[in-house]
Design an enzyme around this catalytic site. Structure first.
Site, PDB file in Angstrom:
ATOM      1  N   HIS A  82      53.618 122.638 -39.765  1.00 22.91           N
ATOM      2  CA  HIS A  82      54.368 121.657 -38.982  1.00 22.91           C
ATOM      3  C   HIS A  82      53.794 121.380 -37.604  1.00 22.91           C
ATOM      4  CE1 HIS A  82      56.179 125.425 -37.501  1.00 22.91           C
ATOM      5  NE2 HIS A  82      56.376 124.774 -36.377  1.00 22.91           N
TER       6      HIS A  82
HETATM    7  C1  UD1 Z   1      59.949 122.029 -33.090  1.00 22.22           C
HETATM    8  C2  UD1 Z   1      59.331 122.772 -31.913  1.00 22.22           C
HETATM    9  C3  UD1 Z   1      58.253 123.712 -32.417  1.00 22.22           C
HETATM   10  C4  UD1 Z   1      58.781 124.636 -33.488  1.00 22.22           C
HETATM   11  C5  UD1 Z   1      59.434 123.829 -34.586  1.00 22.22           C
HETATM   12  C6  UD1 Z   1      60.065 124.755 -35.586  1.00 22.22           C
HETATM   13  C7  UD1 Z   1      59.175 121.588 -29.751  1.00 22.22           C
HETATM   14  C8  UD1 Z   1      58.273 120.851 -28.845  1.00 22.22           C
HETATM   15  N1  UD1 Z   1      58.691 121.832 -30.989  1.00 22.22           N
HETATM   16  O1  UD1 Z   1      58.952 121.226 -33.674  1.00 22.22           O
HETATM   17  O2  UD1 Z   1      57.778 124.509 -31.343  1.00 22.22           O
HETATM   18  O3  UD1 Z   1      57.729 125.396 -34.002  1.00 22.22           O
HETATM   19  O4  UD1 Z   1      60.453 122.985 -34.023  1.00 22.22           O
HETATM   20  O5  UD1 Z   1      60.389 124.156 -36.778  1.00 22.22           O
HETATM   21  O6  UD1 Z   1      60.264 121.919 -29.377  1.00 22.22           O
HETATM   22  N2  UD1 Z   1      63.437 116.351 -38.019  1.00 22.22           N
HETATM   23  C9  UD1 Z   1      64.331 116.112 -39.026  1.00 22.22           C
HETATM   24  N3  UD1 Z   1      65.421 116.931 -39.117  1.00 22.22           N
HETATM   25  C10 UD1 Z   1      65.680 117.924 -38.240  1.00 22.22           C
HETATM   26  C11 UD1 Z   1      64.762 118.149 -37.205  1.00 22.22           C
HETATM   27  C12 UD1 Z   1      63.633 117.356 -37.112  1.00 22.22           C
HETATM   28  O7  UD1 Z   1      64.145 115.214 -39.840  1.00 22.22           O
HETATM   29  O8  UD1 Z   1      66.717 118.613 -38.391  1.00 22.22           O
HETATM   30  C13 UD1 Z   1      62.222 115.505 -37.943  1.00 22.22           C
HETATM   31  C14 UD1 Z   1      62.380 114.301 -37.008  1.00 22.22           C
HETATM   32  O9  UD1 Z   1      61.673 113.244 -37.546  1.00 22.22           O
HETATM   33  C15 UD1 Z   1      61.668 114.761 -35.752  1.00 22.22           C
HETATM   34  C16 UD1 Z   1      60.575 115.673 -36.303  1.00 22.22           C
HETATM   35  O10 UD1 Z   1      61.141 116.293 -37.448  1.00 22.22           O
HETATM   36  O11 UD1 Z   1      61.163 113.702 -35.003  1.00 22.22           O
HETATM   37  C17 UD1 Z   1      60.126 116.719 -35.303  1.00 22.22           C
HETATM   38  O12 UD1 Z   1      61.243 117.468 -34.770  1.00 22.22           O
HETATM   39  P1  UD1 Z   1      61.139 118.167 -33.320  1.00 22.22           P
HETATM   40  O13 UD1 Z   1      62.284 119.054 -33.106  1.00 22.22           O
HETATM   41  O14 UD1 Z   1      60.858 117.123 -32.288  1.00 22.22           O
HETATM   42  O15 UD1 Z   1      59.809 118.980 -33.442  1.00 22.22           O
HETATM   43  P2  UD1 Z   1      59.337 120.001 -34.565  1.00 22.22           P
HETATM   44  O16 UD1 Z   1      58.077 119.510 -35.144  1.00 22.22           O
HETATM   45  O17 UD1 Z   1      60.472 120.299 -35.486  1.00 22.22           O
HETATM   46  N1  UDP Z   2      61.653 129.716 -42.372  1.00 22.25           N
HETATM   47  C1  UDP Z   2      62.719 129.525 -43.244  1.00 22.25           C
HETATM   48  N2  UDP Z   2      62.593 128.576 -44.214  1.00 22.25           N
HETATM   49  C2  UDP Z   2      61.478 127.811 -44.358  1.00 22.25           C
HETATM   50  C3  UDP Z   2      60.398 128.019 -43.461  1.00 22.25           C
HETATM   51  C4  UDP Z   2      60.526 128.971 -42.471  1.00 22.25           C
HETATM   52  O1  UDP Z   2      63.749 130.202 -43.144  1.00 22.25           O
HETATM   53  O2  UDP Z   2      61.444 126.949 -45.260  1.00 22.25           O
HETATM   54  C5  UDP Z   2      61.809 130.709 -41.279  1.00 22.25           C
HETATM   55  C6  UDP Z   2      60.739 131.767 -41.172  1.00 22.25           C
HETATM   56  O3  UDP Z   2      61.021 132.867 -41.995  1.00 22.25           O
HETATM   57  C7  UDP Z   2      60.798 132.131 -39.698  1.00 22.25           C
HETATM   58  C8  UDP Z   2      61.153 130.808 -39.024  1.00 22.25           C
HETATM   59  O4  UDP Z   2      61.706 129.989 -40.057  1.00 22.25           O
HETATM   60  O5  UDP Z   2      61.844 133.060 -39.476  1.00 22.25           O
HETATM   61  C9  UDP Z   2      59.933 130.171 -38.432  1.00 22.25           C
HETATM   62  O6  UDP Z   2      60.257 128.905 -37.988  1.00 22.25           O
HETATM   63  P1  UDP Z   2      59.172 127.747 -37.830  1.00 22.25           P
HETATM   64  O7  UDP Z   2      57.958 128.058 -38.615  1.00 22.25           O
HETATM   65  O8  UDP Z   2      59.887 126.467 -38.094  1.00 22.25           O
HETATM   66  O9  UDP Z   2      58.890 127.767 -36.262  1.00 22.25           O
HETATM   67  P2  UDP Z   2      57.830 128.543 -35.343  1.00 22.25           P
HETATM   68  O10 UDP Z   2      57.983 129.993 -35.578  1.00 22.25           O
HETATM   69  O11 UDP Z   2      56.475 128.017 -35.671  1.00 22.25           O
HETATM   70  O12 UDP Z   2      58.201 128.129 -33.947  1.00 22.25           O
END
Ligand code: UD1
Ligand code: UDP
Length: 369
Positions: A206
């Site tokens: 992601h």
């Molecule tokens: C965010 C965090 C990242 C973290 C990740 C975990 C920041 C800058 N980034 O990235 O550090 O590793 O979460 O998963 O805070 N979206 C949905 N449904 C949701 C949430 C998001 O559809 O419930 C989609 C939307 O199109 C959104 C995109 O995902 O624009 C990105 O979501 P966002 O929270 O901005 O960043 P992440 O890539 O999820």
């Molecule tokens: N995770 C989960 N379901 C998924 C993918 C990840 O429960 O389909 C959990 C994973 O075990 C870990 C956390 O989500 O505990 C990590 O989150 P993510 O990778 O979104 O964020 P990051 O750690 O990169 O900020």
């Protein structure tokens, strides 16, 4: 009573806040307000974890949703400020490195409220990564910094943070893993998907540098096209990644892979069961590098750097360049080794980090009078 606002907002925050809420609620010394910013909002990115990890329902949900970094951060700040003014806490506690972390941290310190950062000091030294900016800024305004690994202490000292603010307590994400392993064992996801231990690999992706950059995404998918000929690939897909794949011709290539199984994001317990039994994991997640280290599962981190170096020096992790050839080279090395890697448990990753944090907060509060 020590009044704390605990903040969570995005998926990895929920695993970190769960043991902290438990530790605070087990003591009679804390009055906690749990605030969810709403950064993540899909049931499978948010609500599910509250149920599975027994996190109390948030007292307040700011419902900010998705937008650009500036709009999202600003909107969290605008909506969080009145909450802080109303509750008037002794501390605001933030975890990790997401936009919710820095947004709520800034609001707190501007109102003169002490800030606690859990998972402080991690550095990728890559300012192109949005999380690195959030980490550096949050640490520089925090009053109490709780660190998961030695590199965190070293980084903070180099940045001039006073030593008495820094505490090496271990890893709250691992508290959650150890506390849920038995429960996860009972997940029936392997049976449902007809998987046998070690006959498949797990993928998560992601990071914007991998999935918004379609050139890089193409290189990664090209490697998957080769690896899936050998071993089944289970890919619970993040919404950011899904959207990007769907708007390009990579969609057809992903769908054409017979041995790559796309899933919606899965719950914590199913994910833990999947990871614990995988031959290996390919990911760009922060937290999953740590979890695979504890599970003793080889992890190929598809990134140029990591802010969690202990997962490489002590754990089961390795960094892999975003080049198809490099991914395949590392895969072949792992395959040759029978997908085994030796690793040891990093210091204090023992399931007691949240308890240590609660004790230190009480001590600091009493000391401040
Ligand atoms: C965010 C965090 C990242 C973290 C990740 C975990 C920041 C800058 N980034 O990235 O550090 O590793 O979460 O998963 O805070 N979206 C949905 N449904 C949701 C949430 C998001 O559809 O419930 C989609 C939307 O199109 C959104 C995109 O995902 O624009 C990105 O979501 P966002 O929270 O901005 O960043 P992440 O890539 O999820
Ligand atoms: N995770 C989960 N379901 C998924 C993918 C990840 O429960 O389909 C959990 C994973 O075990 C870990 C956390 O989500 O505990 C990590 O989150 P993510 O990778 O979104 O964020 P990051 O750690 O990169 O900020």
């Amino acid at each position: 009573m020590i009044k704390i606002i605990c903040v969570c907002g995005a998926r990895p925050n929920f695993m970190k806040i769960a043991p902290l809420m438990k530790a605070f609620n087990q003591s009679d010394k804390f009055q906690i307000l749990l605030v969810h910013t709403g950064q993540h909002y899909d049931a499978k990115m948010s609500h599910l974890f509250f149920e599975e990890l027994n996190i109390p329902k948030p007292d307040i949900n700011l419902e900010v949703g998705s937008s650009s970094h500036a709009v999202q951060t600003a909107e969290i700040m605008k909506r969080f400020e009145p909450v802080v003014l109303d509750f008037n806490p002794d501390y605001v506690l933030v975890v990790g490195d997401v936009n919710s972390t820095i947004a709520c941290g800034l609001v707190a310190v501007k109102l003169g409220i002490k800030l606690i950062h859990v998972e402080a000091g991690l550095r990728s030294f890559d300012k192109a990564m949005p999380e690195e900016i959030n980490r550096v800024l949050t640490d520089c305004i925090s009053d109490l910094l709780f660190v998961t690994e030695q590199s965190g202490i070293d980084n903070l000292k180099k940045e001039g943070v006073a030593e008495d603010k820094i505490h090496f307590v271990g890893n709250v994400m691992i508290d959650t893993l150890l506390g849920n392993r038995e429960k996860a064992e009972k997940s029936d996801i392997l049976v449902k998907m007809d998987l046998k231990p070690k006959n498949y690999a797990v993928i998560t992706l992601h990071r914007p540098s991998n999935v918004d950059d379609i050139g890089n995404l193409e290189k990664i998918i090209s490697a998957f096209e080769v690896i899936e000929k050998d071993i089944k690939l289970i890919f619970p897909i993040h919404p950011r990644t899904k959207k990007n794949i769907e708007k390009t011709d990579l969609k057809a290539r992903v769908e054409a892979m017979k041995n790559l199984v796309l899933l919606e994001p899965v719950g914590y317990l199913d994910f833990l069961k999947l990871t614990a039994n995988a031959a290996f994991v390919m990911t760009d997640s922060g937290g999953i590098q740590e979890e695979t280290t504890i599970l003793q599962v080889p992890c190929m981190t598809l990134r140029e750097n990591t802010e969690r170096p202990v997962t490489i020096t002590d754990g089961t992790n390795r960094l892999v360049h975003i080049e198809t050839e490099d991914i395949l080279k590392n895969y072949n090395e792992l395959k040759k080794s029978g997908f085994t890697v030796a690793g040891r448990v990093p210091k204090f990753w023992d399931g007691k980090a949240a308890m240590r944090i609660a004790e230190i907060i009480v001590d600091k509060y009493l000391l401040a009078g």
